[in-house]
Motif scaffolding. Structure first.
Motif, PDB file in Angstrom:
ATOM      1  N   ARG A  22       0.838  -1.215   0.000  1.00 43.52           N
ATOM      2  CA  ARG A  22       0.000   0.000   0.000  1.00 43.52           C
ATOM      3  C   ARG A  22       0.863   1.251   0.000  1.00 43.52           C
ATOM      4  O   ARG A  22       0.627   2.186  -0.780  1.00 43.52           O
ATOM      5  CB  ARG A  22      -0.908  -0.022   1.227  1.00 43.52           C
ATOM      6  CG  ARG A  22      -1.694   1.251   1.435  1.00 43.52           C
ATOM      7  CD  ARG A  22      -2.607   1.146   2.640  1.00 43.52           C
ATOM      8  NE  ARG A  22      -3.419   2.351   2.798  1.00 43.52           N
ATOM      9  CZ  ARG A  22      -4.523   2.413   3.505  1.00 43.52           C
ATOM     10  NH1 ARG A  22      -4.969   1.341   4.139  1.00 43.52           N
ATOM     11  NH2 ARG A  22      -5.200   3.543   3.603  1.00 43.52           N
ATOM     12  N   LEU A  23       1.867   1.284   0.863  1.00 37.48           N
ATOM     13  CA  LEU A  23       2.675   2.496   1.010  1.00 37.48           C
ATOM     14  C   LEU A  23       3.568   2.748  -0.198  1.00 37.48           C
ATOM     15  O   LEU A  23       3.914   3.904  -0.485  1.00 37.48           O
ATOM     16  CB  LEU A  23       3.519   2.399   2.279  1.00 37.48           C
ATOM     17  CG  LEU A  23       2.751   2.266   3.595  1.00 37.48           C
ATOM     18  CD1 LEU A  23       3.705   2.272   4.777  1.00 37.48           C
ATOM     19  CD2 LEU A  23       1.704   3.379   3.735  1.00 37.48           C
ATOM     20  N   PHE A  24       3.951   1.686  -0.922  1.00 37.46           N
ATOM     21  CA  PHE A  24       4.781   1.854  -2.111  1.00 37.46           C
ATOM     22  C   PHE A  24       4.071   2.662  -3.193  1.00 37.46           C
ATOM     23  O   PHE A  24       4.720   3.213  -4.086  1.00 37.46           O
ATOM     24  CB  PHE A  24       5.182   0.491  -2.674  1.00 37.46           C
ATOM     25  CG  PHE A  24       6.423  -0.092  -2.030  1.00 37.46           C
ATOM     26  CD1 PHE A  24       6.938   0.432  -0.869  1.00 37.46           C
ATOM     27  CD2 PHE A  24       7.061  -1.178  -2.603  1.00 37.46           C
ATOM     28  CE1 PHE A  24       8.070  -0.103  -0.275  1.00 37.46           C
ATOM     29  CE2 PHE A  24       8.194  -1.722  -2.018  1.00 37.46           C
ATOM     30  CZ  PHE A  24       8.704  -1.187  -0.860  1.00 37.46           C
ATOM     31  N   LYS A  25       2.760   2.736  -3.118  1.00 42.41           N
ATOM     32  CA  LYS A  25       2.024   3.549  -4.097  1.00 42.41           C
ATOM     33  C   LYS A  25       2.339   5.036  -3.921  1.00 42.41           C
ATOM     34  O   LYS A  25       2.183   5.822  -4.850  1.00 42.41           O
ATOM     35  CB  LYS A  25       0.533   3.299  -3.961  1.00 42.41           C
ATOM     36  CG  LYS A  25       0.120   1.875  -4.312  1.00 42.41           C
ATOM     37  CD  LYS A  25      -1.357   1.637  -4.049  1.00 42.41           C
ATOM     38  CE  LYS A  25      -1.740   0.191  -4.359  1.00 42.41           C
ATOM     39  NZ  LYS A  25      -3.169  -0.090  -4.058  1.00 42.41           N
ATOM     40  N   GLY A  26       2.789   5.383  -2.716  1.00 43.99           N
ATOM     41  CA  GLY A  26       3.153   6.767  -2.456  1.00 43.99           C
ATOM     42  C   GLY A  26       4.634   7.045  -2.618  1.00 43.99           C
ATOM     43  O   GLY A  26       5.035   8.135  -3.037  1.00 43.99           O
ATOM     44  N   PHE A  27       5.461   6.048  -2.298  1.00 42.42           N
ATOM     45  CA  PHE A  27       6.917   6.241  -2.403  1.00 42.42           C
ATOM     46  C   PHE A  27       7.560   4.858  -2.449  1.00 42.42           C
ATOM     47  O   PHE A  27       7.578   4.134  -1.458  1.00 42.42           O
ATOM     48  CB  PHE A  27       7.442   7.025  -1.194  1.00 42.42           C
ATOM     49  CG  PHE A  27       8.869   7.491  -1.331  1.00 42.42           C
ATOM     50  CD1 PHE A  27       9.150   8.725  -1.899  1.00 42.42           C
ATOM     51  CD2 PHE A  27       9.921   6.705  -0.896  1.00 42.42           C
ATOM     52  CE1 PHE A  27      10.469   9.175  -2.024  1.00 42.42           C
ATOM     53  CE2 PHE A  27      11.237   7.140  -1.016  1.00 42.42           C
ATOM     54  CZ  PHE A  27      11.509   8.386  -1.583  1.00 42.42           C
TER      55      PHE A  27
ATOM     56  N   THR B 158       8.459   4.285   4.725  1.00 43.85           N
ATOM     57  CA  THR B 158       7.687   4.617   5.930  1.00 43.85           C
ATOM     58  C   THR B 158       8.004   6.030   6.406  1.00 43.85           C
ATOM     59  O   THR B 158       7.114   6.743   6.888  1.00 43.85           O
ATOM     60  CB  THR B 158       7.950   3.599   7.053  1.00 43.85           C
ATOM     61  OG1 THR B 158       9.370   3.483   7.292  1.00 43.85           O
ATOM     62  CG2 THR B 158       7.384   2.226   6.688  1.00 43.85           C
ATOM     63  N   ALA B 159       9.251   6.478   6.254  1.00 49.64           N
ATOM     64  CA  ALA B 159       9.607   7.846   6.639  1.00 49.64           C
ATOM     65  C   ALA B 159       8.875   8.858   5.767  1.00 49.64           C
ATOM     66  O   ALA B 159       8.366   9.881   6.254  1.00 49.64           O
ATOM     67  CB  ALA B 159      11.116   8.050   6.535  1.00 49.64           C
ATOM     68  N   TYR B 160       8.813   8.582   4.479  1.00 52.81           N
ATOM     69  CA  TYR B 160       8.080   9.482   3.562  1.00 52.81           C
ATOM     70  C   TYR B 160       6.605   9.535   3.941  1.00 52.81           C
ATOM     71  O   TYR B 160       5.985  10.608   3.943  1.00 52.81           O
ATOM     72  CB  TYR B 160       8.237   8.990   2.123  1.00 52.81           C
ATOM     73  CG  TYR B 160       7.470   9.823   1.118  1.00 52.81           C
ATOM     74  CD1 TYR B 160       8.052  10.936   0.529  1.00 52.81           C
ATOM     75  CD2 TYR B 160       6.165   9.485   0.772  1.00 52.81           C
ATOM     76  CE1 TYR B 160       7.349  11.714  -0.379  1.00 52.81           C
ATOM     77  CE2 TYR B 160       5.452  10.259  -0.136  1.00 52.81           C
ATOM     78  CZ  TYR B 160       6.049  11.367  -0.707  1.00 52.81           C
ATOM     79  OH  TYR B 160       5.343  12.128  -1.603  1.00 52.81           O
ATOM     80  N   THR B 161       6.046   8.373   4.277  1.00 57.49           N
ATOM     81  CA  THR B 161       4.633   8.312   4.655  1.00 57.49           C
ATOM     82  C   THR B 161       4.354   9.175   5.880  1.00 57.49           C
ATOM     83  O   THR B 161       3.389   9.951   5.919  1.00 57.49           O
ATOM     84  CB  THR B 161       4.224   6.850   4.939  1.00 57.49           C
ATOM     85  OG1 THR B 161       4.442   6.063   3.764  1.00 57.49           O
ATOM     86  CG2 THR B 161       2.761   6.763   5.353  1.00 57.49           C
ATOM     87  N   VAL B 162       5.217   9.059   6.882  1.00 55.50           N
ATOM     88  CA  VAL B 162       5.038   9.826   8.128  1.00 55.50           C
ATOM     89  C   VAL B 162       5.223  11.324   7.863  1.00 55.50           C
ATOM     90  O   VAL B 162       4.417  12.151   8.312  1.00 55.50           O
ATOM     91  CB  VAL B 162       6.021   9.341   9.200  1.00 55.50           C
ATOM     92  CG1 VAL B 162       6.063  10.307  10.373  1.00 55.50           C
ATOM     93  CG2 VAL B 162       5.616   7.953   9.676  1.00 55.50           C
ATOM     94  N   ALA B 163       6.286  11.667   7.144  1.00 53.56           N
ATOM     95  CA  ALA B 163       6.555  13.084   6.867  1.00 53.56           C
ATOM     96  C   ALA B 163       5.403  13.725   6.092  1.00 53.56           C
ATOM     97  O   ALA B 163       4.996  14.860   6.371  1.00 53.56           O
ATOM     98  CB  ALA B 163       7.862  13.227   6.097  1.00 53.56           C
TER      99      ALA B 163
ATOM    100  N   ALA C 138      -2.566   4.125   6.736  1.00 56.40           N
ATOM    101  CA  ALA C 138      -2.411   5.169   5.725  1.00 56.40           C
ATOM    102  C   ALA C 138      -1.380   6.209   6.121  1.00 56.40           C
ATOM    103  O   ALA C 138      -0.710   6.799   5.262  1.00 56.40           O
ATOM    104  CB  ALA C 138      -3.754   5.843   5.456  1.00 56.40           C
ATOM    105  N   THR C 139      -1.230   6.453   7.424  1.00 61.09           N
ATOM    106  CA  THR C 139      -0.363   7.532   7.901  1.00 61.09           C
ATOM    107  C   THR C 139       0.727   7.067   8.849  1.00 61.09           C
ATOM    108  O   THR C 139       1.675   7.801   9.118  1.00 61.09           O
ATOM    109  CB  THR C 139      -1.195   8.591   8.634  1.00 61.09           C
ATOM    110  OG1 THR C 139      -1.776   7.983   9.808  1.00 61.09           O
ATOM    111  CG2 THR C 139      -2.294   9.144   7.741  1.00 61.09           C
TER     112      THR C 139
END
Length: 372
Positions: free
Chosen positions: A53-58, A361-366, A327-328
């Protein structure tokens, strides 16, 4: 434009990014091309569903572009591992530190955080990026705040085998090996390295990752099956029969199937046939042929422990993924508290996958913090 915010990094040790510095033998395998990966479960025994899921964002492509955009030229090896072209982890460290200075990020070293309430009183948002803890008590402060903790156990390690004759083969590398734990579905493929304490190499490291909890529960003493050829039994038997018919007058030791290293082939012959290992191929009887085939595809050992010489520094376990918003990555128990990196119950096999999980995960949190 991102909103302006003051960022402070609290580091327990006396310097930041020490793990980056030593990773990959000091070269920092910062990501992977994922070219041969058809399912993230192949490289992330824990956390693959969340990362999908998170790879879709970064993802790895974004990480590659980020590094190159920030002055770190990268190079990709034949095994799909990505390193800085300088082959020096300090290139990546210097890039991070430069960005920290450019954005006026404060770095406070030698700071030990023991209470979340104090942090959340002083800061609007808190991101916990402490890495994996080798002991459960290292995560107790997060458990006390209501988070479920998956008990930490080591991952990515080599295995000891008490076989002095095998140890004599130290330095021998065999490609295309399959290793597994009999009675389970746990197995891994890749090169295997024989060491003076047992076995190592990508195949063993991957198996240790897949089987991290199983091995811990067994006190690292389990049966270990090695298929030295990575092929199925009928194919191996057929190759041996072919060698018998083509070169019957040759001694067994002089003709090696599947281009096995000479020292390994001699060891396997002696282990299987004893004194008859000196015979010629034409003298190999049907029973011996079957025994030799079995040794090649199902060689049996018993591990005597987890080797002290660790190739990686990865922990299986951490903050259970059910304790965070997928998600976050914000805590479900403590508002404004986020988690990134190996402190979460996410870990991968060797090859740049653990760093990629950290970047993602760092990109997701930031991004989640910046949106608020």
């Amino acid at each position: 434009m991102l909103p302006a915010m003051d960022v402070t990094i609290l580091e327990r040790s006396q310097r930041v990014l020490a793990k980056v510095e030593v990773s990959g033998g000091g070269r920092c395998n910062c990501t992977n091309t994922f070219a041969d990966i058809t399912d993230l479960a192949q490289v992330y025994p824990r956390g693959h569903r969340l990362l999908k899921r998170l790879f879709k964002g970064f993802d790895h492509r974004d990480a590659y572009q980020w590094f190159e955009r920030h002055g770190v030229r990268l190079t990709t090896q034949a095994d799909n591992c990505v390193f800085p072209a300088s082959q020096d982890s300090h290139t990546i460290i210097n890039s991070f530190l430069y960005e920290a200075r450019r954005h006026d990020i404060k770095i406070c070293t030698g700071v030990r955080v023991q209470r979340l309430d104090t942090l959340l009183a002083d800061y609007d948002f808190v991101a916990v990026c402490t890495g994996g803890s080798p002991r459960l008590e290292g995560l107790q402060w997060l458990a006390d705040a209501g988070h479920e903790i998956a008990a930490p156990v080591p991952s990515l390690f080599t295995l000891s085998i008490d076989d002095t004759v095998l140890h004599d083969l130290m330095g021998t590398v065999v490609d295309g090996v399959t290793v597994g734990i009999p009675g389970t579905k746990l197995r891994a493929d890749g090169p295997l390295l024989v060491t003076h304490w047992g076995v190592s190499g990508p195949a063993v490291l991957r198996l240790s990752s897949y089987a991290a909890r199983h091995l811990s529960e067994a006190d690292y003493r389990v049966p270990l099956a090695v298929n030295w050829t990575g092929r199925r039994e009928p194919e191996v038997l057929g190759e041996l029969q072919s060698l018998m018919s083509r070169q019957p007058q040759k001694q067994l030791q002089t003709v090696r199937p599947f281009a096995l290293p000479a020292r390994l082939w001699e060891y396997l012959l002696q282990k299987t046939l004893g004194a008859r290992a000196q015979n010629r191929w034409q003298n190999l009887n049907a029973k011996e042929l079957n025994r030799l085939t079995n040794t090649l595809v199902n060689d049996q050992y018993t591990t005597s422990g987890r080797a002290a010489f660790r190739d990686e520094f990865v922990t299986c376990g951490g903050v259970a993924l059910g304790s965070v918003n997928p998600a976050t990555l914000e805590s479900r128990h403590v508002p404004r508290l986020y988690f990134a990196g190996e402190v979460l119950d996410i870990d991968g096999v060797t090859g740049g996958f653990n760093f990629q999980a950290a970047w993602t995960t760092a990109y997701t949190v930031a991004s989640a913090i910046a949106r608020q």
